[in-house]
Design an enzyme around this catalytic site. Sequence first.
Site, short mmCIF file in Angstrom:
data_model
loop_
_atom_site.label_atom_id
_atom_site.label_comp_id
_atom_site.label_asym_id
_atom_site.label_seq_id
_atom_site.Cartn_x
_atom_site.Cartn_y
_atom_site.Cartn_z
N ASN A 1 0.85 -1.19 0.00
CA ASN A 1 0.00 0.00 0.00
C ASN A 1 0.88 1.23 0.00
O ASN A 1 1.70 1.41 0.91
CB ASN A 1 -0.92 0.00 1.23
CG ASN A 1 -1.88 1.18 1.23
OD1 ASN A 1 -1.46 2.32 1.37
ND2 ASN A 1 -3.16 0.90 1.06
N SER B 1 -5.03 -0.44 -3.11
CA SER B 1 -5.59 0.89 -2.89
C SER B 1 -6.71 0.73 -1.87
O SER B 1 -7.62 -0.07 -2.08
CB SER B 1 -6.13 1.47 -4.19
OG SER B 1 -6.34 2.85 -4.07
N GLU B 2 -6.64 1.47 -0.76
CA GLU B 2 -7.56 1.17 0.34
C GLU B 2 -9.00 1.51 0.03
O GLU B 2 -9.90 1.14 0.79
CB GLU B 2 -7.09 1.82 1.65
CG GLU B 2 -7.12 3.33 1.68
CD GLU B 2 -5.76 3.93 1.39
OE1 GLU B 2 -4.98 3.29 0.66
OE2 GLU B 2 -5.49 5.04 1.89
N ASN B 3 -9.25 2.21 -1.07
CA ASN B 3 -10.64 2.43 -1.49
C ASN B 3 -11.22 1.23 -2.23
O ASN B 3 -12.34 1.31 -2.72
CB ASN B 3 -10.78 3.70 -2.32
CG ASN B 3 -9.90 3.73 -3.54
OD1 ASN B 3 -8.75 3.31 -3.47
ND2 ASN B 3 -10.41 4.22 -4.64
N SER C 1 -11.32 -4.11 2.48
CA SER C 1 -10.03 -3.47 2.24
C SER C 1 -9.27 -3.25 3.55
O SER C 1 -8.10 -3.63 3.68
CB SER C 1 -10.25 -2.14 1.53
OG SER C 1 -9.01 -1.54 1.22
#
Lengths: 231, 231, 218, 218
Positions: free
Chosen positions: C23, C46-48, C88
């Site tokens: 990340n 991608s944390e979204n 996520s």
Amino acid sequence: MNKVVANADEAIRDISDGNVIMLGGFGLCGIPENCIAALVRKGVKDLTCISNNAGVDDFGIGLMLQKRQVKKMISSYVGENAEFERQLLSGELQVELIPQGTLATRCLAAGYGMPAVYTPAGAGTEVAEGKEMRSFSGKEYLLEYAFEAHYAIVKAWKGDTEGNLIYKETARNFNPLMAMAGRVTIAEVEHLVDAGGLDPDCIHTPGIYVHRIFQGVNYEKRIEQRTVRKT
Amino acid sequence: MNKVVANADEAIRDISDGNVIMLGGFGLCGIPENCIAALVRKGVKDLTCISNNAGVDDFGIGLMLQKRQVKKMISSYVGENAEFERQLLSGELQVELIPQGTLATRCLAAGYGMPAVYTPAGAGTEVAEGKEMRSFSGKEYLLEYAFEAHYAIVKAWKGDTEGNLIYKETARNFNPLMAMAGRVTIAEVEHLVDAGGLDPDCIHTPGIYVHRIFQGVNYEKRIEQRTVRKT
Amino acid sequence: MPLTKEQIAQRIAKELRDGFYVNLGIGIPTLVANYIPAGIKVVLQSENGLLGIGPFPEEGKEDPDLINAGKQTITTIPGSAFFDSAMSFGMIRAGKVDLTVLGAMEVSEKGDIANWKIPGKMVKGMGGAMDLVASAKNIIVAMVHTNPKGESKLLSYCTLPLTGVRCVKKIVTDLAVLDVTENGFKLLERAPGISIDEIKTKTEGKLIVPGEIPEMSF
Amino acid sequence: MPLTKEQIAQRIAKELRDGFYVNLGIGIPTLVANYIPAGIKVVLQSENGLLGIGPFPEEGKEDPDLINAGKQTITTIPGSAFFDSAMSFGMIRAGKVDLTVLGAMEVSEKGDIANWKIPGKMVKGMGGAMDLVASAKNIIVAMVHTNPKGESKLLSYCTLPLTGVRCVKKIVTDLAVLDVTENGFKLLERAPGISIDEIKTKTEGKLIVPGEIPEMSF
């Protein structure tokens, strides 16, 4: 049982002053544009909005901020938004900032009937102040409570008349979580199909979580940070 | 980085006596047939198996029971299985019965990094004995801990070389939950495709959770209760 | 000479290992993607809600439904997967992400990090940073060694509100590569032409210099 | 005359309302699906991961990947959705399922239920029953009023190990329809030709008889 409503105005008809509402989306990606416009038209106020972000000045939740409809924002990041900043500094607007994973997990907890969950996010920081802490295997966790919201408003790519929803790419984000968490859940979709029109193996939000659904119109889908390859 | 292994024997090569393993499936639906056969061939023993059910006498986990490979079963329902009953009554086999939703949620907790979760299932019953209880909004909940397992073994319909998995119909059940919960996760799939061969919007288990994958062979997919319409 | 932002990213990229799920935070960390060493494969999270970030799109190919955590338009690579924000952060909390790279305003010699809030300034929020630092197995901080006034950002104690405690493992600045150890910042490498004395001067927290310190090479 | 199993199911089906999501347990409850009143739509949930159970398949059309919680081969209706077991019990715990119908060995006048374990007999497990009874907003029990020895199964206190406490709202037996109230079992309807006295005799727990009790009609 008919979950299908004609449009956003009908979908949000009973949202009242002072309600707690969740709005899906990450930045301007996957936001319920039609319902936000209808909320602005309706002029409902003193809302508490749970949403990862607060839009920009002239789009997304920013449109509701312009009309002073929001009493409190519960978000993880409230970016570039001059009117937001003005209201915050003047004390007109309350803001509760919480870690993004905590925000997501508190929605999940509501949708899964878990009254509270443990997360390490914020341990040792001011986020932990006043919160119950507990150690598991030598690591510190905060007890965070499931959200309660009168309404959840989400945006999906496809939906069917049973309320089943499918999201597209990263427009999924918080939408399926909030869809599960609302006492009443309203879904606007780009494409509404009859029951049987979606692959049952590929549904992200089963219809049991969705109370009202309609096909939205005129999606702008604004891009916040247009970035292209150097060629 | 290559997650693809040739077959079940290679996939389970390092599972050792005394390990805790999770096995996906509900009844005989969605069980990792190839890996179970390989575990029987390998003869590994004193296993603790976390699986919703224990198979039948001559299929599923029942095959491992026949070979006395299982020290302890953690399940919600251990149906029609004579050898299981014999071993249980003779004290050869330990059994821990836990509510099905608790079983599922303890897998989810492991996969989502939540050390423990609250569930009302079993409150006021013998399942609650010795467990920490807590009241939220006047309702009693048990604190249940995330599972820890050396290996999770799951069966999917389709998978790709990155370890992404898609399940079919109700063969999904516990598989995606256990896939997230294993320290090492092994997936057997009916159809293995190259990266890019699956729709990224329709993946149930993202590859980050999967360490080894192979295309299984000769699936029997036995039906436990064949039931047809009266015509 | 101090490293450029690109060189900081390039140096961090050497920490990548084949098969890593990574990340990358906003700013310098994002640039790390440009320097992934040949012959190894990493998957960017991608944390979204995406595993498998690809390069930025070609002009005209931007997709409003496909953005990274910095809200930039992106593409995907073959084998990518989308998921919701709970999963996520679930995979982040469960330690499935091998490496997190993020920026910082301050880091303490104990590995505390501050990067979300400056008292007196408009606070925009922590986004996913608190979840990432509380959960990641391995955190590398990409930062400039000093602030614009020349004051050290590697401190005995952070002065700004914390994002997380005792979590940073390694720091790559424009001047040096340092490990965070039980006994303080341990100097591992110097930027080309930067003296140990300069690093000492610009490091307020406890600095350990274990003998000869090699220069970085690019 | 006592109701047949089919009639018990038929009577329970009258409790269904348009738009209900319903979980039907194994045995008599499964039969309720055959008597859904005309003009209303209910969606059946199967806790192994399906909303929208359809009829049993035609001979030769059985799909081993598609079963109900009783492990029987089934079909789906248009608009069905599959999900994993955590989401399935999540929606149950969150109260999204409007009605749960299940069998019982014993029910107490407080609404406690016992239906998973008989001491001295091989215990097969509680399956999903404990989750369902702990979470459902509305639980109807389908059962025979007495055991094969003629002893009441509607008791002051359950004698068998409990599945859940104070959760049953309504009971439909072969003899009667009863609500579970704060003050005990409240008799609502009698099976055709069954006297109040017979019901009194066969109900060990406290029975409230609020005046005239109508006979069920089919």
